[in-house]
Structures are given as C-alpha cells and as structure tokens.
Design an enzyme around this catalytic site. Sequence first.
Site, PDB file in Angstrom:
ATOM      1  N   CYS A  44       0.827  -1.215   0.000  1.00 26.03           N
ATOM      2  CA  CYS A  44       0.000   0.000   0.000  1.00 26.03           C
ATOM      3  C   CYS A  44       0.858   1.261   0.000  1.00 26.03           C
ATOM      4  CB  CYS A  44      -0.929  -0.002   1.208  1.00 26.03           C
ATOM      5  SG  CYS A  44      -1.814   1.542   1.401  1.00 26.03           S
ATOM      6  N   TYR A 180      -8.963  -3.545 -11.247  1.00 19.48           N
ATOM      7  CA  TYR A 180      -8.658  -2.283 -10.569  1.00 19.48           C
ATOM      8  C   TYR A 180      -7.389  -1.636 -11.140  1.00 19.48           C
ATOM      9  CZ  TYR A 180     -11.282  -3.192  -6.106  1.00 19.48           C
ATOM     10  OH  TYR A 180     -12.192  -3.404  -5.124  1.00 19.48           O
ATOM     11  N   GLU A 184      -7.210   1.765 -13.351  1.00 20.99           N
ATOM     12  CA  GLU A 184      -6.668   2.955 -12.691  1.00 20.99           C
ATOM     13  C   GLU A 184      -5.453   3.486 -13.451  1.00 20.99           C
ATOM     14  OE1 GLU A 184      -8.059   2.235  -8.072  1.00 20.99           O
ATOM     15  OE2 GLU A 184      -5.984   1.812  -8.577  1.00 20.99           O
ATOM     16  N   HIS A 470     -27.601  21.158  -1.429  1.00 22.32           N
ATOM     17  CA  HIS A 470     -27.788  21.718  -2.763  1.00 22.32           C
ATOM     18  C   HIS A 470     -26.890  22.933  -2.982  1.00 22.32           C
ATOM     19  CE1 HIS A 470     -29.989  22.458  -6.425  1.00 22.32           C
ATOM     20  NE2 HIS A 470     -30.116  23.725  -6.074  1.00 22.32           N
ATOM     21  N   GLU A 475     -26.372  15.045  -3.915  1.00 22.86           N
ATOM     22  CA  GLU A 475     -27.751  15.209  -3.439  1.00 22.86           C
ATOM     23  C   GLU A 475     -28.701  14.249  -4.144  1.00 22.86           C
ATOM     24  OE1 GLU A 475     -29.961  18.877  -4.560  1.00 22.86           O
ATOM     25  OE2 GLU A 475     -28.190  19.391  -5.734  1.00 22.86           O
TER      26      GLU A 475
HETATM   27  P1  NDP Z   1      -7.858  -8.010 -10.537  1.00 23.61           P
HETATM   28  O1  NDP Z   1      -8.034  -9.414 -10.119  1.00 23.61           O
HETATM   29  O2  NDP Z   1      -8.800  -6.966 -10.082  1.00 23.61           O
HETATM   30  O3  NDP Z   1      -7.780  -7.939 -12.120  1.00 23.61           O
HETATM   31  C1  NDP Z   1      -6.970  -8.776 -12.875  1.00 23.61           C
HETATM   32  C2  NDP Z   1      -7.325  -8.563 -14.332  1.00 23.61           C
HETATM   33  O4  NDP Z   1      -6.420  -9.268 -15.149  1.00 23.61           O
HETATM   34  C3  NDP Z   1      -8.717  -9.068 -14.658  1.00 23.61           C
HETATM   35  O5  NDP Z   1      -9.279  -8.195 -15.588  1.00 23.61           O
HETATM   36  C4  NDP Z   1      -8.432 -10.444 -15.274  1.00 23.61           C
HETATM   37  O6  NDP Z   1      -9.390 -10.834 -16.211  1.00 23.61           O
HETATM   38  C5  NDP Z   1      -7.131 -10.166 -15.988  1.00 23.61           C
HETATM   39  N1  NDP Z   1      -6.307 -11.359 -16.139  1.00 23.61           N
HETATM   40  C6  NDP Z   1      -5.968 -12.260 -15.189  1.00 23.61           C
HETATM   41  N2  NDP Z   1      -5.165 -13.201 -15.699  1.00 23.61           N
HETATM   42  C7  NDP Z   1      -5.004 -12.906 -17.001  1.00 23.61           C
HETATM   43  C8  NDP Z   1      -4.310 -13.525 -18.070  1.00 23.61           C
HETATM   44  N3  NDP Z   1      -3.598 -14.635 -17.888  1.00 23.61           N
HETATM   45  N4  NDP Z   1      -4.364 -12.948 -19.282  1.00 23.61           N
HETATM   46  C9  NDP Z   1      -5.084 -11.820 -19.479  1.00 23.61           C
HETATM   47  N5  NDP Z   1      -5.768 -11.190 -18.511  1.00 23.61           N
HETATM   48  C10 NDP Z   1      -5.733 -11.731 -17.285  1.00 23.61           C
HETATM   49  O7  NDP Z   1      -6.364  -7.702 -10.111  1.00 23.61           O
HETATM   50  P2  NDP Z   1      -5.546  -6.363  -9.989  1.00 23.61           P
HETATM   51  O8  NDP Z   1      -4.147  -6.807 -10.171  1.00 23.61           O
HETATM   52  O9  NDP Z   1      -6.079  -5.281 -10.847  1.00 23.61           O
HETATM   53  O10 NDP Z   1      -5.789  -5.957  -8.488  1.00 23.61           O
HETATM   54  C11 NDP Z   1      -5.517  -6.894  -7.442  1.00 23.61           C
HETATM   55  C12 NDP Z   1      -6.309  -6.546  -6.221  1.00 23.61           C
HETATM   56  O11 NDP Z   1      -5.717  -5.425  -5.606  1.00 23.61           O
HETATM   57  C13 NDP Z   1      -7.738  -6.136  -6.473  1.00 23.61           C
HETATM   58  O12 NDP Z   1      -8.595  -7.237  -6.532  1.00 23.61           O
HETATM   59  C14 NDP Z   1      -8.030  -5.271  -5.303  1.00 23.61           C
HETATM   60  O13 NDP Z   1      -8.470  -6.080  -4.247  1.00 23.61           O
HETATM   61  C15 NDP Z   1      -6.704  -4.648  -4.982  1.00 23.61           C
HETATM   62  N6  NDP Z   1      -6.625  -3.266  -5.461  1.00 23.61           N
HETATM   63  C16 NDP Z   1      -7.488  -2.345  -4.944  1.00 23.61           C
HETATM   64  C17 NDP Z   1      -7.442  -1.042  -5.369  1.00 23.61           C
HETATM   65  C18 NDP Z   1      -8.398  -0.061  -4.804  1.00 23.61           C
HETATM   66  O14 NDP Z   1      -8.996  -0.334  -3.773  1.00 23.61           O
HETATM   67  N7  NDP Z   1      -8.604   1.077  -5.447  1.00 23.61           N
HETATM   68  C19 NDP Z   1      -6.486  -0.599  -6.375  1.00 23.61           C
HETATM   69  C20 NDP Z   1      -5.650  -1.651  -6.864  1.00 23.61           C
HETATM   70  C21 NDP Z   1      -5.726  -2.930  -6.414  1.00 23.61           C
HETATM   71  P3  NDP Z   1     -10.777 -11.564 -15.787  1.00 23.61           P
HETATM   72  O15 NDP Z   1     -11.694 -10.481 -15.293  1.00 23.61           O
HETATM   73  O16 NDP Z   1     -11.245 -12.183 -17.059  1.00 23.61           O
HETATM   74  O17 NDP Z   1     -10.419 -12.562 -14.730  1.00 23.61           O
END
Ligand code: NDP
Length: 487
Positions: A44, A180, A184, A470, A475
């Site tokens: 973090c 995420y 982002e 407002h 709101e």
């Molecule tokens: P996520 O699990 O959210 O997303 C991973 C993405 O990668 C998904 O879209 C997934 O697709 C895709 N993916 C996974 N494997 C492959 C592959 N082999 N080939 C192609 N695409 C793939 O993980 P993140 O790394 O983005 O984030 C990890 C965690 O960190 C989050 O779940 C969250 O809990 C935390 N986080 C929170 C934040 C916040 O609160 N603002 C900010 C950043 C992270 P599919 O959907 O098809 O599985």
Amino acid sequence: MADFDYDLFVIGGGSGGTRAARVAAGETGARVGLAEESRYGGTCVIRGCVPKKLMVFASEYGGIASDAQGYGWSMERGSFDWQAFSGHLQKELDRLESIYRDTLLKGSGVTTYDARARLRDPHTVELSTGEVLSAKHILVATGGRPVRPDIPNADLGLVSDDIFGLPELPKSILIVGGGYIACEFACILNGLGVDVTQYYRGAQILRGFDEEARGLIADAMSARGIDLHTGTDVIEIGHPDDRPSGAGTNMYAAPASERQSGAEQGGQARPDRGGPVRVKTSTGREAVFDAVFFATGRAPNTADMGLEEAGVKLGRGGAVAVDKYSQTSVPSIYAIGDVTNRVNLTPVAIREGMAFVETVFRGNPTPADHEMIPSAVFTQPEFGTVGLTEEQAMEQEEIEVYCTSFRPMQTAFIGRPDRVLMKLVVSKETRRVLGCHIVAPGAGEMIQLAGIAVKMGATKEDFDRTVAVHPTMAEEIVTMRKPVRSG
Ligand code: NDP
C-alpha cells in the site's frame, strides 16, 4: 510453559502486519518482533495505494487549464515533468517508510529485523541473517505480488511494482487486464499524456462490479482517449525486431497511434523489460508499444516460507487458509491481509490485524468483519461502491433499483460530455439499501460516507428523509423518488 523469545513474531511490515505488531506491543504489552525483507509500509505505502493516488492527483492537473479557460481564465496547459514528480514521490515514500519503521513500529516497542523470515516449526522462524527466533504466536502478513500471464516473454512487460520507479514515461503503453490496477493506470497514464491502449480478455472491464457502472466507466475512459479493446487477449509478445517469419506486412495492422510508435521504434536495439514490445492478440491485431504493462492479477506471497513444512495448509492459488479469526491449520500461526486472499484491500488487512490482536492478546475472540465493505476504484471518473450489485441482489431477492445518470454542473457548464451515475439497490421486502454505486469525480469520498448509512442498515426511506445538500452531485442520492426497475 516454553520460554519464547517473543510473544508475537510478525512476518511482513505492510499495513496489516504493522498494525497488528504495534497494537500488540504498544497496547497489550506483548513482546513483539517483526521481519521485513523489503521496505516497511508494504504494497500500500511503497508500491500501491499511496504512490498510485499521488499519480492520480498528478494526472488530473493536465485538464485544469482548459477547464479554467471555460470559466473565464486565461491559462495555458504546460508540460508534465516525470522526473520532477518522481523525485518528489520517492522522497515522500522514504518519509512514509521511516514513519512505519521508526514511529509506528520501533516507537511502539516492536523489535524490527530487516531480513526475510521462514518458518522452521510452529513456534520458530529463521531469518536470512542466520538468526533463529522463537515466538508463542506467529503472524504471517506477507501480502501478495503482481503476476504476469503464462506466455513466453511475458517478462518483457512491466508490472505495477515497476511503474513508480520508471526512469521516464513511455510515449505509448499497452495495459493488459481489466481489473482495478489496469483501469486505474490506464486513466493515470492517459492523464499524464501517454498514448494508452488497453486490452481486456472479457466482454466488459471491472468484472464483478455493477454492470451499469462498468459500462459508464468504460465509455468515459474511451471518450478520454484510452484505446480500449475488450474481448482481446495477448497471445504473443516479443522484441519488435524478433518477428516470427510470416508476420511481414501485417506487423503494423493497428490504429494510427500504435503504428506511429511502432515505426519510431522499429529496428533499434531492444533493452530488456520496459523497452518497446511487439504484441499479437487473440483477435489478430499486431502492434508495437513503447512499453507493455501486465495488470493481470496478484498472487499471495507464500512460496519458500516453510509454511507447508510447518503444517500450515494453503488454499486456492497458494493463499494461506484461515478461519474467521485468521487462525491457520497450525494453532500458533495466524495470517492476515492479501496473503490470505480474502478481500485484498489495505483497510481490510488492518481490520484483520486488529481482530487478531483482540482475539489473541485481549482474550476476546473477534472475527474480522467482511460484510458491506465500501471501496473505490480510482479511475477517471472515480467509482465508489458498497454492498451488492444490482445483478447480485436480483439473485437473492426482489429488489427496486433507483438510478440516475446526468451531466454534472461543473463540467456541463464548459461543454464537457462527462456523465455521473448514482444508484441504489433496495430490498422490496425490508426496504434496506443493499447496494450503493456512484461513478463521479470524488466518488471515493462520497462512498465512505454513504457506506456508514448502508452498513447501519439504512432503508430507502432513511435516505429519502435526509435533506439534500444543494447544489451538489451527491444530493441525487437522496432525491431519487421512483424506481427505474424492479424485479
Ligand atoms: P484483478 O483481479 O482486479 O484484475 C486482474 C485482471 O487481469 C482481470 O481483468 C483479469 O481478467 C485479468 N487477467 C488475469 N489473468 C489474465 C491472463 N492470464 N491474461 C489476461 N488477462 C488476465 O487484479 P488487480 O491486479 O487489478 O488488483 C488486485 C487486487 O488489488 C484487487 O482485486 C483489489 O483487491 C486490490 N486493489 C485495490 C485497489 C483499490 O482499492 N482502489 C487498487 C488496486 C488494487 P478476468 O476479469 O477475465 O479474470
């Protein structure tokens, strides 16, 4: 009773481990040791939420001059200096790390070890320095790490850990993933002037979130210039000059922005990770980018820690399996945070750490509460969410959906097309608000407050009898009178 070196030994100095260690030491008088192999503050503080949010702020200033012109100011857009920002960022991270190490841990009486720790048995850790230490309880809080997809040459791509220390910003980048981190950083880098392409293998980004909100965010990202391709996965990656025979003239069969960066880079010697990369997709698209960034998920840090040898059971994906008190299959060993792959959010790891201390050091068994967790995705516009999506709630019971999408005053005034969305998912039977979803600038701040009401079990009528503030965007959350759908 055995005489241990410590009452508690924590492995990992991230948000969860630090909180548990300092509260156990500072407030219950426990003798606590903690080992951190990398930097104090963990994902973090050092390579996640904190530097990411500072990059979000940096990326939002680019549009200020043109917005201000719409409000009568004469102001010209300047240029962004990555080195200036990044130098300042590294100093800030150093400052925060020293707060974690010195103020929070040492200041609470925790003994810190700058070393990697492995379990030797249920009460013993051995450090990479050779020291062997015993503890009545061991807390595993080692977090997770980004993973690349399992394709040849995937290590040519960057991961989120690499982004904050880039020597310079690439001109073009391909972001792979739709979660995420992918969304982002697509928004951040786009805001900083990088030509961003995003490939996501599924039908719509941000899987698992409310459908309507996902759609609005995807549209907004595209409208801001992110070249988003859903239903697209990377099947091949390599150096631009290592084309497989036959790639020939199809090499730059991609949009103009991609062609340009490919042409600029063609034929040069390729550095390792982070250099220009040729990518081929499942849809037959082929293009060269200055950099590729895999935001394809994270995995728990459990490898080579002696966990299974000590009897600790691992679950799916190598996560430490725990019960509701964060206790592992070995009674003296607990685990919290991303290494358990429950809800991978910093404030949740902190809550799990506090519940662990309450349970083990105050004799008050306290399960970590994973119900109704508000969270935000820092896309542009932001997305704040708490509770069930419309789709999840519909599976469970009869619901009413209250939803409005509109152009907010501040940007409508200057002719920007931006839209925001406010949505409440309400139980027909109990009238409780089951879910609240907000896509808007500042939605992260809004959902923190709406989250209190939702967590308290507020009904739609509780929202209705709250007077609107407002004129604000928020709101609308208390002025939606008629459901747009029910079922
Ligand atoms: P996520 O699990 O959210 O997303 C991973 C993405 O990668 C998904 O879209 C997934 O697709 C895709 N993916 C996974 N494997 C492959 C592959 N082999 N080939 C192609 N695409 C793939 O993980 P993140 O790394 O983005 O984030 C990890 C965690 O960190 C989050 O779940 C969250 O809990 C935390 N986080 C929170 C934040 C916040 O609160 N603002 C900010 C950043 C992270 P599919 O959907 O098809 O599985």
